[in-house]
Design an enzyme around this catalytic site. Structure first.
Site, PDB file in Angstrom:
ATOM      1  N   ASP B  74       0.868  -1.181   0.000  1.00  0.00           N
ATOM      2  CA  ASP B  74       0.000   0.000   0.000  1.00  0.00           C
ATOM      3  C   ASP B  74       0.896   1.219   0.000  1.00  0.00           C
ATOM      4  OD1 ASP B  74      -2.234   1.788   0.380  1.00  0.00           O
ATOM      5  OD2 ASP B  74      -3.307   0.098   1.255  1.00  0.00           O
ATOM      6  N   LEU B  83     -11.907   5.401   8.272  1.00  0.00           N
ATOM      7  CA  LEU B  83     -12.143   4.827   9.603  1.00  0.00           C
ATOM      8  C   LEU B  83     -13.518   4.173   9.732  1.00  0.00           C
ATOM      9  CD1 LEU B  83     -10.558   7.675  11.748  1.00  0.00           C
ATOM     10  CD2 LEU B  83      -9.491   5.550  10.966  1.00  0.00           C
ATOM     11  N   LYS B  98      -0.282   4.200   5.644  1.00  0.00           N
ATOM     12  CA  LYS B  98      -1.020   3.012   6.073  1.00  0.00           C
ATOM     13  C   LYS B  98      -0.087   1.873   6.473  1.00  0.00           C
ATOM     14  CE  LYS B  98      -5.504   3.506   3.884  1.00  0.00           C
ATOM     15  NZ  LYS B  98      -6.478   2.969   2.906  1.00  0.00           N
ATOM     16  N   ASN B 143      -9.407  -1.113  -7.388  1.00  0.00           N
ATOM     17  CA  ASN B 143      -9.513  -0.661  -8.786  1.00  0.00           C
ATOM     18  C   ASN B 143      -9.225  -1.827  -9.726  1.00  0.00           C
ATOM     19  OD1 ASN B 143      -6.505  -0.372  -9.849  1.00  0.00           O
ATOM     20  ND2 ASN B 143      -6.552   0.293  -7.714  1.00  0.00           N
ATOM     21  N   CYS B 200     -16.021   3.231  -4.552  1.00  0.00           N
ATOM     22  CA  CYS B 200     -16.721   3.238  -3.264  1.00  0.00           C
ATOM     23  C   CYS B 200     -16.778   4.656  -2.716  1.00  0.00           C
ATOM     24  CB  CYS B 200     -16.023   2.307  -2.279  1.00  0.00           C
ATOM     25  SG  CYS B 200     -16.309   0.566  -2.609  1.00  0.00           S
ATOM     26  N   CYS B 346     -18.867  15.494 -10.510  1.00  0.00           N
ATOM     27  CA  CYS B 346     -19.397  14.273  -9.902  1.00  0.00           C
ATOM     28  C   CYS B 346     -18.861  14.259  -8.469  1.00  0.00           C
ATOM     29  CB  CYS B 346     -18.985  13.022 -10.683  1.00  0.00           C
ATOM     30  SG  CYS B 346     -17.203  12.777 -10.731  1.00  0.00           S
TER      31      CYS B 346
END
Lengths: 92, 389
Positions: B74, B83, B98, B143, B200, B346
């Site tokens: 990551d 969270l 992370k 993705n 998401c 958007c």
């Protein structure tokens, strides 16, 4: 009256088309999908690439079988069958 | 169902310490795990690609179970919006890499496991070298380019790919491990069109949903290491949280698959386009939140066009914005011809970027996309209000 049950992905925002039924009768699944595309431009864009080719980013199941393992778009759909479109989800 | 053979023979397995025996006593009591199984877990090496909604619960349970080596891939930092579902992280971790936050949390949970940090975004140039040496890969990415890359690299290296994905209230789990079963491309040969893929962040996800899916991935990884049970190879598990319903579909190998068929298995890795993250942004088409604010209060305010779906628009939109979902834009572009410039937006700027390019290609010259979307607009608004307090 026997009908064909359609299950579209909720992620497609197909609204009322989810759980819709198609007219009774026997027809190739390619025709079922084309009929679906004619019902909504949004669905058409999700189902078909610009030149009319069925997209390969989702799987189409007839009852419990992926139609690619049957006769593809020529697979016949009969009254009482269930057609389910399984989308690829990207989120994680 | 026959037992599957585990990845190693017992003579190669590390012994259990007294601490191991205390910590893993509930595993040792299981006939399907026992001393030998726990030693297999201790010798196991699992790579988690993505430590977000799926990777977080998977990592916690794999570490707790005593998987000896856990690799994490990551390059993100912990964001406050993580969270709600990424249970590896705490409020105090916001802003930290992370990998650091996850590494600390996992080490605290179980200091007996080794955490390997890969501070990288997986790409065709590094995928094989990162994945090589692991027994199992858990796909917790968000993705499509990464999902196809993980699949392709796993096929090349012969590593099982424990796949999971979520969106809104639905999730999917499977194990791709040809030739035992199909690969991801057998099921989904190509990614969906980019305009059909809200993330998401844009479309939302129920916080506990990736918990269920990520834990299912952890269970599959443990089963593979143990050589016990029946992995989800050739089966796709669908979960619908609203109906609280699991379904299972059979997935077959595609003999012409352009990745796992014998002639393509070792083709060079390529970046798969499509979906979020598959397109580069175009700075010339972008307008920032501050610039848009000034334009809206100017003599010729732009026409705002919200290209999201109707329910997203209904949940909140910019004042006087017109709704034209991206899927309808091509057919309704004529509504936007006129003297006013057009700004499309958007949630995050992905869909509106595509909308702006589409409108430009259709001949609209005065079109721009709100950079970072509504999220950036709200953030800028929040900052502006704080600075005037």
């Amino acid at each position: 009256m026997p009908k064909v049950q359609l299950e579209l992905p909720s992620a497609w925002n197909a609204g009322s088309a989810v759980g819709a039924v198609l007219p009774a009768g026997t027809m190739p699944i390619g025709e079922v999908l084309a009929e679906l595309g004619r019902s909504s431009p949004v669905l058409r864009a999700r189902l078909f690439a610009p030149h009319g080719r069925l997209r390969r980013s989702f799987a189409v199941y007839l009852n419990d079988d992926d139609v690619r393992s049957l006769s593809g778009e020529s697979t016949l759909v009969h009254d009482g069958d269930r057609v389910r479109i399984v989308p690829s989800l990207g989120g994680g | 169902m026959p037992r599957r053979s585990a990845t190693r023979i017992s003579v190669d397995l590390p012994a259990l310490s007294a601490e191991d025996r205390r910590r893993y006593s509930r595993h040792l009591a299981l006939p399907q795990v026992g001393e030998l199984g726990q030693r297999r877990l201790k010798a196991g090496r699992v790579l988690l690609v993505g430590t977000g909604g799926l990777g977080a619960p998977a990592a916690l349970y794999l570490a707790a179970a005593g998987v000896g080596t856990i690799g994490l891939v990551d390059s993100d930092q912990v964001d406050e919006s993580n969270l709600q579902r990424q249970v590896l992280y705490s409020s105090s971790d916001v802003g930290r890499p992370k990998l650091d936050a996850a590494g600390d949390r996992l080490a605290s949970l179980n200091p007996l496991v080794r955490i390997v940090r890969h501070d990288a975004e997986l790409d065709p140039s590094n995928a094989l070298s990162i994945l090589r040496g692991y027994d199992v890969v858990v796909d917790g990415t968000d993705n499509f380019p990464a999902r196809y890359l993980i699949n392709d690299a796993c096929v090349d290296l012969g590593i099982p790919d424990v796949f999971g994905s979520v969106y809104r209230f639905e999730g999917q789990v499977s194990v791709f491990h040809p030739p035992n079963g199909p690969c991801y491309r057998c099921l989904f040969p190509e990614p969906p069109p980019a305009e059909a893929v809200p993330s998401c962040a844009e479309g939302g996800v129920l916080g506990a949903l990736p918990g269920i899916i990520g834990m299912a991935q952890a269970i599959e990884a443990l089963k593979i290491l143990l050589g016990e049970g029946r992995p989800l190879e050739g089966r796709l598990l669908l979960f619908d949280a609203l109906e609280m319903q699991f379904r299972e579909l059979t997935v077959r190998r595609d003999p012409r698959c352009r990745r796992c068929s014998p002639r393509h298995r070792h083709d060079p890795l390529v970046a798969e386009g499509g979906g979020e993250g598959g397109e580069a942004s175009d700075p010339d088409l972008e307008i920032g939140s501050e610039e848009l604010r000034r334009a809206l209060s100017g003599a010729t305010p732009p026409l705002l066009v919200d290209v999201r779906e109707p329910e997203e628009y209904a949940a909140g939109h910019l004042p006087r914005a017109r709704l034209i979902p991206l899927g309808e834009l091509r057919g309704r572009a004529g509504e936007l011809s006129g003297p006013r410039p057009v700004v499309v937006y958007c949630r995050m700027g992905h869909r509106s970027g595509r909308a702006a390019r589409l409108l430009r290609d259709l001949g609209l010259t005065e079109v721009r996309t709100l950079s970072g979307g509504l999220a950036a607009w709200e953030d800028s608004d929040h900052r502006a209000r704080r600075s005037t307090r």
